[in-house]
Structures are given as structure tokens and as C-alpha cells.
Design an enzyme around this catalytic site. Structure first.
Site, PDB file in Angstrom:
ATOM      1  N   HIS A 261       4.544  12.339  -1.323  1.00  0.00           N
ATOM      2  CA  HIS A 261       4.107  11.138  -2.056  1.00  0.00           C
ATOM      3  C   HIS A 261       3.636  10.086  -1.058  1.00  0.00           C
ATOM      4  O   HIS A 261       4.369   9.745  -0.115  1.00  0.00           O
ATOM      5  CB  HIS A 261       5.231  10.588  -2.937  1.00  0.00           C
ATOM      6  CG  HIS A 261       4.715   9.600  -3.910  1.00  0.00           C
ATOM      7  ND1 HIS A 261       4.167   9.964  -5.137  1.00  0.00           N
ATOM      8  CD2 HIS A 261       4.588   8.262  -3.816  1.00  0.00           C
ATOM      9  CE1 HIS A 261       3.759   8.865  -5.759  1.00  0.00           C
ATOM     10  NE2 HIS A 261       4.000   7.832  -4.986  1.00  0.00           N
ATOM     11  N   ALA A 262       2.433   9.566  -1.246  1.00  0.00           N
ATOM     12  CA  ALA A 262       1.807   8.655  -0.271  1.00  0.00           C
ATOM     13  C   ALA A 262       2.699   7.442   0.009  1.00  0.00           C
ATOM     14  O   ALA A 262       3.308   6.891  -0.909  1.00  0.00           O
ATOM     15  CB  ALA A 262       0.459   8.192  -0.797  1.00  0.00           C
TER      16      ALA A 262
ATOM     17  N   HIS B 222      -5.527   2.272  -1.113  1.00  0.00           N
ATOM     18  CA  HIS B 222      -4.275   1.687  -1.581  1.00  0.00           C
ATOM     19  C   HIS B 222      -3.278   1.578  -0.421  1.00  0.00           C
ATOM     20  O   HIS B 222      -2.709   0.520  -0.157  1.00  0.00           O
ATOM     21  CB  HIS B 222      -3.668   2.545  -2.703  1.00  0.00           C
ATOM     22  CG  HIS B 222      -2.339   2.054  -3.159  1.00  0.00           C
ATOM     23  ND1 HIS B 222      -2.183   1.211  -4.229  1.00  0.00           N
ATOM     24  CD2 HIS B 222      -1.099   2.271  -2.657  1.00  0.00           C
ATOM     25  CE1 HIS B 222      -0.894   0.915  -4.370  1.00  0.00           C
ATOM     26  NE2 HIS B 222      -0.220   1.550  -3.424  1.00  0.00           N
ATOM     27  N   GLU B 223      -3.114   2.679   0.311  1.00  0.00           N
ATOM     28  CA  GLU B 223      -2.143   2.685   1.420  1.00  0.00           C
ATOM     29  C   GLU B 223      -2.620   1.808   2.569  1.00  0.00           C
ATOM     30  O   GLU B 223      -1.827   1.107   3.193  1.00  0.00           O
ATOM     31  CB  GLU B 223      -1.906   4.119   1.898  1.00  0.00           C
ATOM     32  CG  GLU B 223      -1.293   5.030   0.850  1.00  0.00           C
ATOM     33  CD  GLU B 223      -0.010   4.481   0.238  1.00  0.00           C
ATOM     34  OE1 GLU B 223       0.221   4.717  -0.957  1.00  0.00           O
ATOM     35  OE2 GLU B 223       0.742   3.783   0.951  1.00  0.00           O
TER      36      GLU B 223
ATOM     37  N   HIS C 240      -1.581  -1.687   2.137  1.00  0.00           N
ATOM     38  CA  HIS C 240      -0.217  -1.988   2.596  1.00  0.00           C
ATOM     39  C   HIS C 240      -0.217  -2.284   4.096  1.00  0.00           C
ATOM     40  O   HIS C 240       0.381  -3.260   4.558  1.00  0.00           O
ATOM     41  CB  HIS C 240       0.709  -0.788   2.340  1.00  0.00           C
ATOM     42  CG  HIS C 240       1.088  -0.577   0.906  1.00  0.00           C
ATOM     43  ND1 HIS C 240       1.743  -1.527   0.148  1.00  0.00           N
ATOM     44  CD2 HIS C 240       0.938   0.501   0.092  1.00  0.00           C
ATOM     45  CE1 HIS C 240       1.973  -1.050  -1.070  1.00  0.00           C
ATOM     46  NE2 HIS C 240       1.485   0.167  -1.127  1.00  0.00           N
TER      47      HIS C 240
ATOM     48  N   GLU D 140       1.345  -4.001  -3.734  1.00  0.00           N
ATOM     49  CA  GLU D 140       0.641  -2.877  -4.369  1.00  0.00           C
ATOM     50  C   GLU D 140      -0.794  -3.237  -4.743  1.00  0.00           C
ATOM     51  O   GLU D 140      -1.603  -2.357  -4.999  1.00  0.00           O
ATOM     52  CB  GLU D 140       1.398  -2.440  -5.632  1.00  0.00           C
ATOM     53  CG  GLU D 140       2.811  -1.956  -5.378  1.00  0.00           C
ATOM     54  CD  GLU D 140       2.897  -0.883  -4.313  1.00  0.00           C
ATOM     55  OE1 GLU D 140       3.926  -0.804  -3.629  1.00  0.00           O
ATOM     56  OE2 GLU D 140       1.922  -0.112  -4.144  1.00  0.00           O
TER      57      GLU D 140
ATOM     58  N   HIS E 116       8.986   8.032  -8.493  1.00  0.00           N
ATOM     59  CA  HIS E 116       9.673   6.767  -8.307  1.00  0.00           C
ATOM     60  C   HIS E 116      11.050   6.742  -8.947  1.00  0.00           C
ATOM     61  O   HIS E 116      11.937   6.029  -8.480  1.00  0.00           O
ATOM     62  CB  HIS E 116       8.802   5.637  -8.842  1.00  0.00           C
ATOM     63  CG  HIS E 116       7.491   5.550  -8.151  1.00  0.00           C
ATOM     64  ND1 HIS E 116       6.512   6.528  -8.308  1.00  0.00           N
ATOM     65  CD2 HIS E 116       6.965   4.658  -7.288  1.00  0.00           C
ATOM     66  CE1 HIS E 116       5.475   6.227  -7.556  1.00  0.00           C
ATOM     67  NE2 HIS E 116       5.722   5.096  -6.928  1.00  0.00           N
TER      68      HIS E 116
ATOM     69  N   TYR F 120       3.920  -2.059  -9.923  1.00  0.00           N
ATOM     70  CA  TYR F 120       2.577  -1.541 -10.187  1.00  0.00           C
ATOM     71  C   TYR F 120       1.991  -2.173 -11.453  1.00  0.00           C
ATOM     72  O   TYR F 120       0.799  -2.420 -11.534  1.00  0.00           O
ATOM     73  CB  TYR F 120       2.617  -0.014 -10.330  1.00  0.00           C
ATOM     74  CG  TYR F 120       3.140   0.669  -9.092  1.00  0.00           C
ATOM     75  CD1 TYR F 120       4.440   1.160  -9.040  1.00  0.00           C
ATOM     76  CD2 TYR F 120       2.345   0.792  -7.969  1.00  0.00           C
ATOM     77  CE1 TYR F 120       4.925   1.767  -7.889  1.00  0.00           C
ATOM     78  CE2 TYR F 120       2.830   1.396  -6.815  1.00  0.00           C
ATOM     79  CZ  TYR F 120       4.122   1.881  -6.778  1.00  0.00           C
ATOM     80  OH  TYR F 120       4.611   2.475  -5.642  1.00  0.00           O
TER      81      TYR F 120
HETATM   82  C1  LIG Z   1       0.282   5.401  -3.933  1.00  0.00           C
HETATM   83  C2  LIG Z   1       1.493   5.053  -4.202  1.00  0.00           C
HETATM   84  C3  LIG Z   1       2.461   4.774  -3.099  1.00  0.00           C
HETATM   85 SE1  LIG Z   1       3.027   2.954  -3.021  1.00  0.00          SE
HETATM   86  C4  LIG Z   1       2.020   5.010  -5.612  1.00  0.00           C
HETATM   87  O1  LIG Z   1       3.154   5.409  -5.802  1.00  0.00           O
HETATM   88  N1  LIG Z   1       1.277   4.536  -6.635  1.00  0.00           N
HETATM   89  C5  LIG Z   1      -0.053   3.920  -6.550  1.00  0.00           C
HETATM   90  C6  LIG Z   1      -0.466   3.626  -7.975  1.00  0.00           C
HETATM   91  C7  LIG Z   1       0.691   3.907  -8.867  1.00  0.00           C
HETATM   92  C8  LIG Z   1       1.775   4.594  -8.030  1.00  0.00           C
HETATM   93  C9  LIG Z   1       1.950   6.058  -8.455  1.00  0.00           C
HETATM   94  O2  LIG Z   1       1.392   6.926  -7.797  1.00  0.00           O
HETATM   95  O3  LIG Z   1       2.643   6.278  -9.475  1.00  0.00           O
HETATM   96 ZN   LIG Z   2       1.657   1.250  -2.868  1.00  0.00          ZN
END
Ligand SMILES: C=C(C[SeH])C(=O)N1CCC[C@H]1C(=O)O
Ligand SMILES: [Zn+2]
Length: 597
Positions: free
Chosen positions: A320-321, A350-351, A354, A378, A480, A490
């Protein structure tokens, strides 16, 4: 006297802040070692170090609370003491602290290493979420294959974590109480420093819901046209496995066969990227270049050396990024399992957002090296990505050929943005409303799945592809929830990124209200130093001030409001209303006939 006490307090807290920086650096190193090489020994080493650091934090906390900082004159000094007076999970006794770390680590490693069998070849059972299942889910248009992938993933990554999750809730709530919160829900919401945070979330949803319902009704019709009314009903919820994404949090993968004007040439960015031999590194270089074009800071040398931007083949990692601050002012990293496609092009920005935030506030005391609130962190990268995903920018970088917009192409573009940004909101809202209920005790373990799906149906208008029972635990099939990462951040981000985008576009001269040659949907702030400087000034603040001050510094508004998003999508909203009226579409959804409570 107070003057001398305050001076002594400043000396103390600055020294404490330096020590905290060293502790956080050590914690990041241990966390990185584990998540970039998931082994039992690395997991134990990480927990050992976390335990050791928590003892040091507890000691420092005993000393900090001896100071009468509430009487100090200096705002920043008081704010530093206030933040250091909150101990966090380290307030737990060692044995419970260790149990809590183990239950979260157990969920996270289960999620990261879960494998399922292929639908077409039941002997092939090494499919991982990234890239295998994600790619299959994005491409497949076979409802039975999608159902198989959905059911198997939710069994492997969700149900398995039910026990660990229940223990985590129990222990995390104990930690919350030791920090003078009623429960974890109140603790999470305290990060936003406003007394009515939950009401604000509800108000934002009321503002956006009409647009969502129009989009939902339209997509349901297009899916019914494709799969037939035995699979998709005319007035019920949409089955959750047909939307191109495992959690139905974004529907971008069904754009190709649901967009409003199908005869308009298809804009397939992923295909263009592959035809042009894009690599993960090229995607990162392009993102870095965009930020530099705004007069923002370049990625430092260590970033390129230490980041992991492709999935290793020799070990298990948390794919997961994520973006990492090592709190030493020079070591910043991203870890992600990049695949060359449009979705990861967005994720890369997105990353990198950060990392840019880390770079902009690295001069702040360690305790202020955070987003103005978690949603700000975010929103940075996504705001940049709103420009990158504009037709103008995609033409600039050669990912889209051909002429400028006409009315129908613009509706297609807004639809593409809407099935990414608008549909995300009820998903994000569901994830934390569910967990607020769990932490508050309104949702007991025997109700987990029933309450989760009741919210999914009520807010997203979705239903599970098959009946569910309390043997399942579908919430944990989302990263998450298995990794103890709060999600309202988010929801906030997807609202405020449009407030940020609108301001930056005006500063860049790219958006002029009422000027049809300067529309918000076509704004690209690329190379605008004016926009970049304004963004940098807000980012530099970190969490040194309450977030309304940061919001005001950039946008002039002191509140998060849906008006930016609604202005951006207004033409789409009007088009959907007319189209749903034309086809007599039922707006909203009747109760699901699937059993899940
Ligand atoms: C890219 C990330 C790492 Se902070 C992320 O979890 N995001 C980015 C958008 C929503 C959420 C997800 O993937 O559920
Ligand atoms: Zn993020």
C-alpha cells in the site's frame, strides 16, 4: 517569576523536541525495515524498538507535565507544550502496549501477504492484491469472475482479522481513556481541533449527496444496460463488485463503457503510457518536475536512493503506497508497488505531495512537522493531480492527442473526474462512521458486518454481491481498517482539494469565474510560480497553527466547504439531471434484497 519560568520552559521544550526527533527517526527506521521486508524477526524488532521508545516518551511526559505552560504568553510555546502533553498509545502499560502493537501488526501483515486463487484456473493460488487482483478487478467484465475475486479477497483479508481487530479496539480505547478521551473516536476527531467535526462531515455530505445520487442513478442504468436487469436492478442498490475497484471507492475503471458520449474518442491514458514506454521512474521524474515547475522543492538525492518504487520479487512488503519522513531533515522516502497505469500516475503525485509537505515544513520544530490537519496532508498531491489530469496538461505531455474541448468532450471529462472524486466521498464517510460506532461501543463485534453494510447501503447505495454473515468481516478487507489508519482525512481531502485547486487556478490566471475561456475544469497550474509560492507558504506552516489559519492563508476561507467541488462539477450535475429525467431514471435506491444482517 513567570518570565523566567517561560524562558526555562522554552529551553526545556526545545531540548525535548530534539530528543523527540531522534526517537521518531529511530521509529521510522524500524517501521521501514519491517514494512519493506515482512519477516517475523523484523516484526519483533519493530515492536521491541516501539516498546523501548514508548518508555522514553513516558519518562519525558512525566517531566513535561510539571511545567505550568498554560500560563505562558508565547502562543507557539504553549502549542508545543500542549501537543507534548498528549502521550498517545505509550500511556498503556508495557504488556498492553505490546499486545496492541501485535494485534495491529498481525492485521497488517495478514492484509499485505493475503493470496487468493484465480477464477479461471483454480490451481493458481498465488494472486496478491497488488498487482494481480487489482489488475483483474480493473479489467474483468465478467460478473462471475468479479464475484469470485470479491468473495475470496474479503474472506482472506477481512474475516481473518476479526479477532485481532476486536482486541485492537479494546486496547486502543483503553489508551484513549488514559489520554482523557472518551474513546478513540473522540481522539481521532481531536486532530481536527474543531468542536463540531462530525457535524461538519454530515453537512458536507448533505451538500454533495444530490450530485452523488444523480451519478449513482446514471451509472446504475449504464451497468444494467451492460449486464442486464438480472444482475443490476432498476431501483435497488448497485452490486459492489461491478464498479472496477475492490472497495468501490472509485469507479474510474468502468469509464470506458459508461461515459456519456461513447462516440467521442476514448482517452485511454494507461494505453498511451504503455505505448510510450513509461516506467515507474519516469512517472516519478515527471511528478518531481511538475512540483519544480511551481518553484517548489526538488526531491533530495537520498529520496531517489532510498525509495522503493517497484514491488520487489525476492520478499514480501507492504505494497500500500506510503510516504515517509525520517525527521532528520534530509531522509524522505516513498514505498509503493508502481504499475504503469493512469491510476498509479495519480497515486505517484499523491505520494509526492506528502514528500513536498515534509520538505516545506522541515525547518519547523519536530512536533509541528505535520499537516495543518490530517486532511491537508492528503490533499497536497491530489490538488496537483487535478491539474495533471486536465486535458490541457495531458496534451502538453503528449498523453492525449487532438483538438481542444467541445461540450460533449467536457462532459466526458467531468464524468471521468466525478466517478473518481464524487463517488469516493460516501465511501470515505462510511469507513469512519463505521469505526466511530465501533469505538463508541454502539457496534459490538457481533454486529460488525451488519452495521458496516447498513452504512454502505445507506450512504453509497451499494449491496454485497452475495449474502453476508458475522463469519465475515468485510471492513478489514480495506487496508486502512487493517492498518489502524484513520480515514476521515481522505473525506476532508476530497473536499478541500477543490478549494485549494480553485485558488491556485485563479492565482495562475487559469481560472476566471464567468470567463468561458478560463474554465475550472480545464485549469492546469503547471509552471505557475505565483500558485506554487502561495501553496508553499501554507505548507511551510505545518501544524504550527490551527488549520483554519492555514486554510485562510491560502484560500481566504476559514472553513472546509463543498462549494469548490460543486462549482467544479456543476455542468456535470446539470447534464446528469437532464439525462436521468430523459430516461426516467429512479433517483436513489430501494432497500437491498441481499441478506447481510
Ligand atoms: C495513496 C494512499 C496512501 Se496515503 C491512500 O491510502 N489513499 C489515497 C486516496 C484514498 C486512499 C486509499 O487508497 O484508500
Ligand atoms: Zn496519502
Amino acid at each position: 517569576d513567570l518570565e523566567a519560568l517561560e524562558h526555562e520552559g522554552r529551553e526545556y521544550i526545545l531540548q525535548l523536541d530534539r530528543m523527540a526527533g531522534i526517537r521518531k527517526n529511530r521509529a521510522s527506521i524500524a517501521e521501514w525495515a519491517y514494512t519493506s521486508n515482512i519477516t517475523k524477526e523484523n516484526e519483533e524488532a519493530r515492536i521491541q524498538i516501539q516498546l523501548e521508545l514508548s518508555k522514553q516518551e513516558k519518562q519525558a511526559w512525566e517531566e513535561t507535565k510539571m511545567y505550568r505552560w498554560q500560563d505562558f504568553q508565547d502562543f507557539s510555546l504553549r502549542r508545543m507544550f500542549k501537543k507534548y502533553s498528549q502521550l498517545g498509545v505509550s500511556a498503556l502499560p508495557d504488556d498492553k502496549y505490546k499486545l496492541l502493537m501485535q494485534s495491529v501488526s498481525g492485521m497488517e501483515s495478514n492484509y499485505a501477504t493475503s493470496k487468493i486463487c484465480s477464477y479461471k484456473d483454480s490451481t493458481k493460488c498465488d494472486l496478491a492484491l497488488e498487482p494481480d487482483i487489482t489488475e483483474l478487478f480493473a479489467k474483468s467484465q465478467d460478473p462471475e469472475e468479479l464475484k469470485h475475486l470479491w468473495v475470496e479477497w474479503h474472506k482472506a483479508a477481512g474475516a481473518k482479522s476479526r479477532a485481532n481487530f476486536t482486541q485492537y479496539v479494546q486496547l486502543d480505547n483503553e489508551a484513549a481513556k488514559l489520554n482523557n478521551f472518551k474513546d478513540v473516536a473522540e481522539w481521532w476527531q481531536s486532530e481536527y481541533e474543531v468542536p463540531d467535526f462530525e457535524q461538519q462531515l454530515a453537512k458536507l455530505w448533505e451538500d454533495v449527496k444530490p450530485l452523488y445520487q444523480q451519478l449513482h442513478a446514471y451509472v446504475r442504468r449504464r451497468l444494467r444496460d451492460k449486464y442486464g436487469d438480472q444482475v443490476v436492478s432498476a431501483r435497488g442498490p448497485i452490486p459492489a463488485h461491478l464498479l472496477g475497484n475492490m472497495w468501490a471507492q472509485t469507479w474510474n475503471n468502468i469509464e470506458s463503457f459508461t461515459r456519456p458520449y461513447p462516440d467521442k474518442k476514448e482517452v485511454d491514458i494507461t494505453q498511451a503510457m504503455r505505448e510510450q514506454n513509461y516506467t515507474a521512474l519516469k512517472m516519478f521524474r515527471m511528478s518531481d518536475e511538475f512540483f519544480r515547475s511551481l518553484n517548489l522543492t526538488a526531491m533530495p538525492e537520498k529520496f531517489w536512493k532510498n525509495s522503493i518504487i517497484e514491488k520487489p520479487t525476492d520478499r514480501e512488503i507492504v505494497c500500500h503506497a506510503s510516504a515517509w519522513d525520517f525527521y532528520d531533515g534530509e531522509d524522505f522516502r516513498i514505498k509503493q508497488c508502481t504499475t504503469v497505469d493512469y491510476e498509479y500516475f495519480q497515486t505517484t503525485h499523491h505520494e509526492m505531495g506528502h514528500i513536498q509537505y515534509f520538505l516545506q515544513y522541515k525547518h519547523q520544530p519536530v512536533i509541528f512537522r505535520d499537516g495543518a490537519n490530517p486532511g491537508f496532508h492528503e490533499a497536497v498531491g491530489d490538488t496537483i493531480a487535478l491539474s495533471v489530469s486536465s486535458p490541457k496538461h495531458l496534451r502538453r505531455v503528449g498523453l492525449v492527442q487532438g483538438d481542444a474541448e467541445d461540450e460533449q468532450t467536457e462532459i466526458n471529462q467531468l464524468y471521468k473526474m466525478g466517478i473518481d472524486k464524487v463517488v469516493f466521498l460516501p465511501f470515505a464517510y462510511t469507513l469512519d462512521l463505521f469505526r466511530y460506532g465501533v469505538f463508541r461501543g454502539e457496534t459490538q463485534p457481533e454486529d460488525y458486518n451488519c452495521h458496516y453494510w447498513r452504512l454502505r447501503e445507506m450512504l453509497q447505495g451499494l449491496e454485497p454481491p452475495v449474502n453476508r454473515t458475522e463469519e465475515d468481516f468485510d471492513a478489514a478487507a480495506k487496508y486502512h481498517v487493517s492498518a489502524d489508519v484513520e480515514y476521515a482525512r481522505y473525506y476532508v481531502s476530497f473536499i478541500i482539494q477543490f478549494q485549494f485547486h480553485r485558488t491556485l487556478c485563479q492565482l495562475a490566471g487559469e481560472y476566471v469565474p464567468e470567463d468561458l475561456t478560463k474554465k475550472l475544469v480545464d485549469c492546469d497550474i503547471y509552471q505557475s510560480v505565483a500558485a506554487g509560492n502561495a501553496l508553499a507558504n501554507m505548507l511551510k506552516m505545518g501544524s504550527s497553527k490551527p488549520w483554519p489559519d492555514a486554510m485562510e492563508a491560502l484560500t481566504g476561507q476559514r472553513a472546509m466547504r463543498a462549494d469548490g467541488l460543486l462549482e467544479y462539477f456543476r455542468p456535470l450535475h446539470e447534464w446528469l439531471q437532464a439525462e436521468n429525467q430523459r430516461t426516467g431514471e429512479y433517483i436513489g435506491w430501494e432497500p437491498s434484497k441481499i441478506q447481510y444482517c
